[in-house]
Design a protein around this motif. Structure first.
Motif: not given
Lengths: 291, 273
Positions: B105-130
């Motif tokens: 599951m971990l390896v699956l997630f790391s290859s799926v959640v990558s690239g510019a597409a993953a940066m959208v939710p990752i950016f919002i996460l970082n935004l919420r966490l300050g």
């Protein structure tokens, strides 16, 4: 005693740091994107603080978004040209040409690997320099042999980033295929030589059947990677006039240049689902092989 | 009569030559230009100088970015190597139900959640966490992304180390943590060094994460700094950029040579994405 070296508390204590980091910064965003894609969140303005839930509105919009279709079409051509035909084809050719030539193989491999490991920003600038319309090495060579200079980034933008990405990523395929060729018992090829088989027949009847499964593995992995590549943005910015705007670049533009986070997230969800399908295909394949 | 083997050798050299030239040409520019007196976009060495490097060291932004890159990559290396080491040790030495599923599951997630597409939710996460526009945000984001692969490779490596030493020490009355630090770590130092090197090259080379998460120029790592140097309007200082890119690339090459000496290249097939 034999089953475990430590107690339950120690196990949990040792697992928690890694798993919590993965959970918060990988799994959570991967799932959360679905929800953000159903809002109209923006980076600035009123919808930044209080985004509305809009359900599937964004997805309906994506389906009639001509930039989305443009990006999808360019991404497909990019994956087909640079990964499936380019990297896999060239990787296989290089592996075959250097088969059983140890010193030649290690020389070719180190050059190809160098193109693969140099940081992407550096690689981008190397290609901007290489293809510059007036002073770039390629055009200087072309004009020295009497051909006219070509403005690569404007006249053939998609072809240019495809060739760039072949250069960038062939290493993986070459390494995999070289390793695959080593698994073929030498006696097979010797027998084929004794009966006087042509090069093509040797490839078709001996080599290909033995490396078939490696080729499939390679194709899935490089498709997955190439689908997510962002480096062409550093070369062309997606232009001229969106002719190199890959899906990754379109998502970046929507979310981080136009600040439409909600809409960007809905396109990102589609991209991540495609990733998911490719990754599942790969995993089921490698599990079946192990079984 | 012609020797067919010889012909095939000549044919393969004729096909290989232009391909190898195609791969070398852009790289040659990086090797030659930093030392050139009149650096240009064409590959030419007209006299040898170290002047271009001097200009790098006089450039405030460039030096600052080096420091930032170092802070980010060293933090990611320490964080990922330590966490992955603990977790991989457990996953290798402790049997529990769903262990293999978890790893998959971990390896699956790391290859799926990558690239510019993953940066959208990752950016919002970082935004919420300050954490937007902080080095900590970049460090944690990079760590989360690299962790599964590091974990997977380390676990594989640990599986190849026999358990007998640890079991003997346990019988002698050492505690599990003592066993891990005194017996296991020295045995597995080679694998840990390789993982640290891999994590270093990944975080040192990464462009997208700091590019999306950071806003202030003073916080940029080298990757983003180089991009701003060559994409800014005006005439770029080719000599300075090439020297800077050269210095930035050296540690990566050094790390890979070291990895190759220790393991050979097939080893890291899975980590480059």
């Amino acid at each position: 005693m034999k089953r475990s070296l430590m107690g339950r508390k120690v196990v949990v204590f040792l697992l928690i740091p890694a798993l919590s980091l993965i959970f918060v910064f990988l799994i959570l965003p991967g799932v959360w994107v679905l929800k953000i894609g159903m809002t109209n969140e923006t980076l600035t303005g009123a919808k930044a603080r209080n985004p509305d839930f809009v359900g599937f509105e964004n997805y309906v919009k994506v389906l009639s978004d001509r930039f989305f279709y443009n990006a999808l079409r360019i991404t497909l051509l990019f994956v087909l040209g640079s990964a499936i035909i380019g990297q896999a084809g060239l990787g296989l050719l290089l592996a075959l040409l250097t088969y059983r030539k140890r010193r030649l193989k290690s020389f070719v491999q180190s050059v190809v690997i160098l193109a693969w490991i140099i940081p992407e920003v550096v690689v981008a600038y190397l290609w901007i320099a290489f293809l510059d319309k007036d002073y770039g090495t390629l055009n200087v060579i072309l004009s020295a042999i009497g051909l006219s200079k070509i403005n690569w980034f404007y006249e053939y933008p998609l072809l240019t980033i495809i060739i760039f990405n072949i250069w960038r990523g062939t290493a993986y395929s070459m390494l995999l295929f070289s390793a695959a060729l080593e698994t073929i018992p030498p006696s097979y090829l010797e027998t084929a030589e004794v009966i006087g088989a042509s090069t093509w027949r040797k490839f078709k009847d001996v080599v290909f059947p033995n490396i078939k499964s490696y080729i499939l593995t390679d194709l899935i992995l490089i498709t997955l990677w190439t689908f997510n590549v962002f480096t062409p943005y550093l070369l062309t910015g997606g232009g001229p006039s969106f002719r190199t705007e890959l899906l990754s670049i379109y998502i970046y533009r929507t979310a981080f240049r136009y600040f439409k986070l909600g809409y960007g997230a809905s396109i990102a969800t589609i991209a991540l689902l495609i990733n998911f399908a490719l990754a599942m295909f790969y995993l089921s394949l490698s599990r079946r092989r192990k079984a | 009569m012609k020797d067919p083997r010889r012909t095939s050798k000549i044919v393969s050299y004729i096909i290989l030559a232009p391909i190898v030239a195609f791969f070398i040409c852009p790289i040659l520019w990086l090797i030659v230009t930093p030392f050139s007196i009149r650096p240009s976009l064409f590959i030419s060495l007209n006299g040898f100088t170290l002047n271009n490097f001097e200009r790098v060291f006089q450039n405030r932004t460039a030096i600052n970015a080096f420091r930032n890159s170092l802070v980010i990559s060293v933090s990611v290396v320490v964080l990922v190597t330590t966490c992955a080491l603990f977790a991989a040790y457990v996953l290798s030495r402790h049997d529990f139900r769903g262990r293999n599923i978890l790893l998959y599951m971990l390896v699956l997630f790391s290859s799926v959640v990558s690239g510019a597409a993953a940066m959208v939710p990752i950016f919002i996460l970082n935004l919420r966490l300050g954490l937007v526009n902080t080095e900590l945000g970049v460090i944690l984001t990079l760590s989360g992304g690299i962790m599964p692969t590091a974990l997977f490779i380390l676990k594989d490596f640990f599986d190849s180390i026999p358990r007998t030493y640890e079991e003997a020490a346990l019988v002698d009355g050492s505690s599990p943590l003592q066993v891990m630090f005194r017996i296991f770590l020295p045995l597995s130092s080679k694998g840990i060094i390789v993982i640290a090197m891999l994590v270093f090259t990944q975080s040192w080379s990464n462009f997208l994460v700091p590019f999306v998460l950071l806003r202030s120029t003073s916080k940029y790592p080298v990757s983003v700094a180089i991009y701003t140097f060559f994409s800014e309007v005006g005439v770029p200082d080719i000599g300075m950029i090439s020297a800077y890119a050269f210095l930035y690339t050296l540690p990566v090459i050094f790390a890979y040579v070291l990895i190759e000496r220790k393991f050979g290249f097939s080893f890291y097939g899975g980590i480059k994405g």
